[in-house]
Write a protein that holds these residues in place. Sequence first.
Motif, PDB file in Angstrom:
ATOM      1  N   LYS A 106       7.670  31.089 -39.306  1.00 10.76           N
ATOM      2  CA  LYS A 106       6.689  30.345 -38.511  1.00 10.76           C
ATOM      3  C   LYS A 106       5.365  31.111 -38.471  1.00 10.76           C
ATOM      4  CE  LYS A 106       6.918  28.092 -33.975  1.00 10.76           C
ATOM      5  NZ  LYS A 106       7.713  28.042 -32.745  1.00 10.76           N
ATOM      6  N   LEU A 107       5.473  32.420 -38.311  1.00 10.57           N
ATOM      7  CA  LEU A 107       4.273  33.246 -38.234  1.00 10.57           C
ATOM      8  C   LEU A 107       3.518  33.230 -39.565  1.00 10.57           C
ATOM      9  CD1 LEU A 107       2.391  35.309 -36.894  1.00 10.57           C
ATOM     10  CD2 LEU A 107       3.997  37.116 -37.534  1.00 10.57           C
ATOM     11  N   GLU A 108       4.261  33.365 -40.664  1.00  9.47           N
ATOM     12  CA  GLU A 108       3.571  33.405 -41.962  1.00  9.47           C
ATOM     13  C   GLU A 108       2.895  32.060 -42.260  1.00  9.47           C
ATOM     14  OE1 GLU A 108       5.730  35.044 -45.323  1.00  9.47           O
ATOM     15  OE2 GLU A 108       3.795  35.569 -46.236  1.00  9.47           O
ATOM     16  N   LYS A 109       3.560  31.004 -41.841  1.00  8.36           N
ATOM     17  CA  LYS A 109       2.979  29.664 -42.026  1.00  8.36           C
ATOM     18  C   LYS A 109       1.654  29.546 -41.257  1.00  8.36           C
ATOM     19  CE  LYS A 109       4.943  25.182 -41.821  1.00  8.36           C
ATOM     20  NZ  LYS A 109       5.995  24.396 -41.189  1.00  8.36           N
ATOM     21  N   LEU A 110       1.682  30.094 -40.054  1.00  7.21           N
ATOM     22  CA  LEU A 110       0.489  30.071 -39.194  1.00  7.21           C
ATOM     23  C   LEU A 110      -0.649  30.881 -39.832  1.00  7.21           C
ATOM     24  CD1 LEU A 110       0.063  29.082 -36.119  1.00  7.21           C
ATOM     25  CD2 LEU A 110       0.167  31.497 -35.582  1.00  7.21           C
ATOM     26  N   ILE A 111      -0.282  32.051 -40.373  1.00  4.18           N
ATOM     27  CA  ILE A 111      -1.300  32.907 -41.002  1.00  4.18           C
ATOM     28  C   ILE A 111      -1.899  32.179 -42.210  1.00  4.18           C
ATOM     29  CG2 ILE A 111      -1.760  35.138 -42.131  1.00  4.18           C
ATOM     30  CD1 ILE A 111       0.704  36.268 -40.609  1.00  4.18           C
TER      31      ILE A 111
ATOM     32  N   ALA B 256      -5.823  34.998 -42.189  1.00  2.00           N
ATOM     33  CA  ALA B 256      -5.622  36.223 -41.397  1.00  2.00           C
ATOM     34  C   ALA B 256      -6.885  36.599 -40.609  1.00  2.00           C
ATOM     35  CB  ALA B 256      -5.209  37.367 -42.309  1.00  2.00           C
ATOM     36  N   LYS B 257      -8.042  36.212 -41.129  1.00  2.00           N
ATOM     37  CA  LYS B 257      -9.302  36.590 -40.456  1.00  2.00           C
ATOM     38  C   LYS B 257      -9.424  35.970 -39.062  1.00  2.00           C
ATOM     39  CE  LYS B 257     -12.368  38.357 -43.813  1.00  2.00           C
ATOM     40  NZ  LYS B 257     -12.308  37.856 -45.201  1.00  2.00           N
ATOM     41  N   LYS B 258      -8.727  34.842 -38.885  1.00  6.00           N
ATOM     42  CA  LYS B 258      -8.779  34.141 -37.583  1.00  6.00           C
ATOM     43  C   LYS B 258      -7.812  34.739 -36.572  1.00  6.00           C
ATOM     44  CE  LYS B 258     -11.017  30.027 -37.097  1.00  6.00           C
ATOM     45  NZ  LYS B 258     -11.916  30.051 -35.996  1.00  6.00           N
ATOM     46  N   ILE B 259      -7.002  35.705 -37.052  1.00  8.30           N
ATOM     47  CA  ILE B 259      -5.977  36.263 -36.168  1.00  8.30           C
ATOM     48  C   ILE B 259      -6.300  37.729 -35.863  1.00  8.30           C
ATOM     49  CG2 ILE B 259      -3.491  36.737 -35.938  1.00  8.30           C
ATOM     50  CD1 ILE B 259      -3.012  34.310 -37.768  1.00  8.30           C
ATOM     51  N   PRO B 260      -6.893  37.995 -34.701  1.00 12.22           N
ATOM     52  CA  PRO B 260      -7.321  39.368 -34.414  1.00 12.22           C
ATOM     53  C   PRO B 260      -6.147  40.324 -34.244  1.00 12.22           C
ATOM     54  CG  PRO B 260      -7.648  37.956 -32.488  1.00 12.22           C
ATOM     55  CD  PRO B 260      -7.227  37.061 -33.607  1.00 12.22           C
ATOM     56  N   TYR B 261      -5.040  39.816 -33.734  1.00 11.58           N
ATOM     57  CA  TYR B 261      -3.823  40.633 -33.611  1.00 11.58           C
ATOM     58  C   TYR B 261      -2.610  39.760 -33.334  1.00 11.58           C
ATOM     59  CZ  TYR B 261      -4.657  40.356 -28.485  1.00 11.58           C
ATOM     60  OH  TYR B 261      -4.884  39.930 -27.204  1.00 11.58           O
ATOM     61  N   MET B 262      -1.464  40.336 -33.647  1.00 15.09           N
ATOM     62  CA  MET B 262      -0.188  39.718 -33.295  1.00 15.09           C
ATOM     63  C   MET B 262       0.202  40.294 -31.937  1.00 15.09           C
ATOM     64  SD  MET B 262       2.649  38.090 -34.035  1.00 15.09           S
ATOM     65  CE  MET B 262       3.852  37.971 -32.708  1.00 15.09           C
ATOM     66  N   SER B 263       0.529  39.420 -31.001  1.00 15.30           N
ATOM     67  CA  SER B 263       0.844  39.860 -29.648  1.00 15.30           C
ATOM     68  C   SER B 263       2.358  39.754 -29.432  1.00 15.30           C
ATOM     69  CB  SER B 263       0.082  38.933 -28.687  1.00 15.30           C
ATOM     70  OG  SER B 263       0.458  39.132 -27.373  1.00 15.30           O
ATOM     71  N   ILE B 264       2.988  40.883 -29.181  1.00  9.19           N
ATOM     72  CA  ILE B 264       4.452  40.831 -29.011  1.00  9.19           C
ATOM     73  C   ILE B 264       4.857  41.476 -27.688  1.00  9.19           C
ATOM     74  CG2 ILE B 264       4.738  42.894 -30.530  1.00  9.19           C
ATOM     75  CD1 ILE B 264       7.524  41.729 -31.245  1.00  9.19           C
ATOM     76  N   GLU B 265       5.660  40.755 -26.943  1.00  7.59           N
ATOM     77  CA  GLU B 265       6.087  41.241 -25.620  1.00  7.59           C
ATOM     78  C   GLU B 265       7.508  41.794 -25.704  1.00  7.59           C
ATOM     79  OE1 GLU B 265       5.878  38.266 -22.457  1.00  7.59           O
ATOM     80  OE2 GLU B 265       7.433  39.346 -21.363  1.00  7.59           O
TER      81      GLU B 265
END
Length: 466
Positions: free
Chosen positions: A166-171, A176-185
């Motif tokens: 799901k994450l790779e599809k989103l990227i 990737a330029k639109k994604i400043p960071y991956m946020s993981i809790e």
Amino acid sequence: MNKKFKVIPPPFKIKVVEPIKITNRATREKAIKKAGYNTFLLHSNDVYIDLLTDSGTNAMSDNQWAGIMLGDEAYAGSKNFYNLEKAVKEIYGYKYVVPTHQGRGAEHLMSRILIKKGDIIPNNMYFTTRRIHQELAGGIWMDVSIAQAEQPENWHPFKGNIDLKKLEKLIKKHGAKKIPYMSIEANINMAGGQPFSMKNLKALRKLCDKYKIPIMLDGTRLVENAYFIQQREKPYKNKSVKKIVKEICSYTDGTTTSGKKDALVNIGGFLACNDKKLFTEAKSLVVVFEGLHTYGGLAGRDMEAMARGIYEMVDDDHIAARVNQIEYLGHKLLEAKVPIVVPIGGHAVYLNAKRFLPHIPQNLYPAQALAAALYIVSGVRGMERGAVSVGRDPKTGIERKSKLELVRLTVPRRVYTNLQMNIVAQGVIKLYKMRKKISGLKMVFEPKQLRFFQSRFKPLKNKLIG
Ligand code: F0G
């Protein structure tokens, strides 16, 4: 009790006690009505066992209290700051540390610095404050957690995992330029205190490296996550929680952490990272919103208590007994067939209000009603984590759909005994037996932001429990 369940003894004895009042039902009925059927609006004096949150409600050790007396309240360069910095570097392993008054202070700084309008921030589910700071900074929150995170009855051992496809599809879709960071809790709060696995985190690191996306950890309940890795992931069986904590951080680039949970204090938080540029910007912005970069809104004594708590939190005996107490409560409820989220979480037992009160539709806030009813019947205060907490879509203003409709019974660290957990279990079981008598609620006041804190309700019928 489940024969396989073993109580793990706590490695402490009680030196100071705080009296609490045993209340009666008539007083509680009045109190909850006055509070608009919102447990956040109750006076704590009217609560017998307070399971609203594990945040800032921990009992500090004698060592931490001793540290309080060593508070260096210098405006700049307090020695307690350097102790805190040392503790974070040693236990988490990040290079740079900026203290903040609590977790959301750090979330605010990180979101402001890293997010541009229209950016996408993938998360494993959401936490209320982290998401709102991402959104206020102009970002778009996206959930890339595995589907099991939203299935209360699924025994998946790592519901905090990221769905990497799901994450790779989103990227690929947004770039990737639109994604400043991956946020993981760590140990996702809203899913029921559920961990990610080290295996999943390592794979996430690989994927993020491929696209050059940094990983920012919400380390608020990192120790509980590390404990579950030790218990559930074979290669980590004989590793200390301390080592696992450090390894988790080594796969991430920075963190925003509330010290009010794992770190066993009543106030405090920090942002930590390995990137000098982020550090420099955070240091400059913290002065605007929190305080100088060597106190971040905290008194010297608070930083000292947090520094000491950080060493205590990774003690294997401490964390084993801490999580075991929640499992103790959870097993009692499972035995009585009360619907709860499984596996039992690291900081709380979550009642599944959708199954507890199937006769109340979600637009009449079953979890809110259940939390209020539990208070009336038992004097135990829990918290709604469902349709009210999930709030509205910031763009459309329409109520977000919440798959989970839960009441969180959150256990503060080192505060209550298992005898009190028995009382909580008795209260929940009593309520479960009379569940058909509970009615829904309508919302009569809704604040603009984080509405669950201050919204007010009225029972559909005259009385909440008819
Ligand atoms: N992240 C997580 C996962 C949290 O649970 C919290 C707070 C925060 C960040 C924010 O930290 O409160 O120090 O500003 N959770 C509390 C709770 C409020 O009751 O779960 P904070």
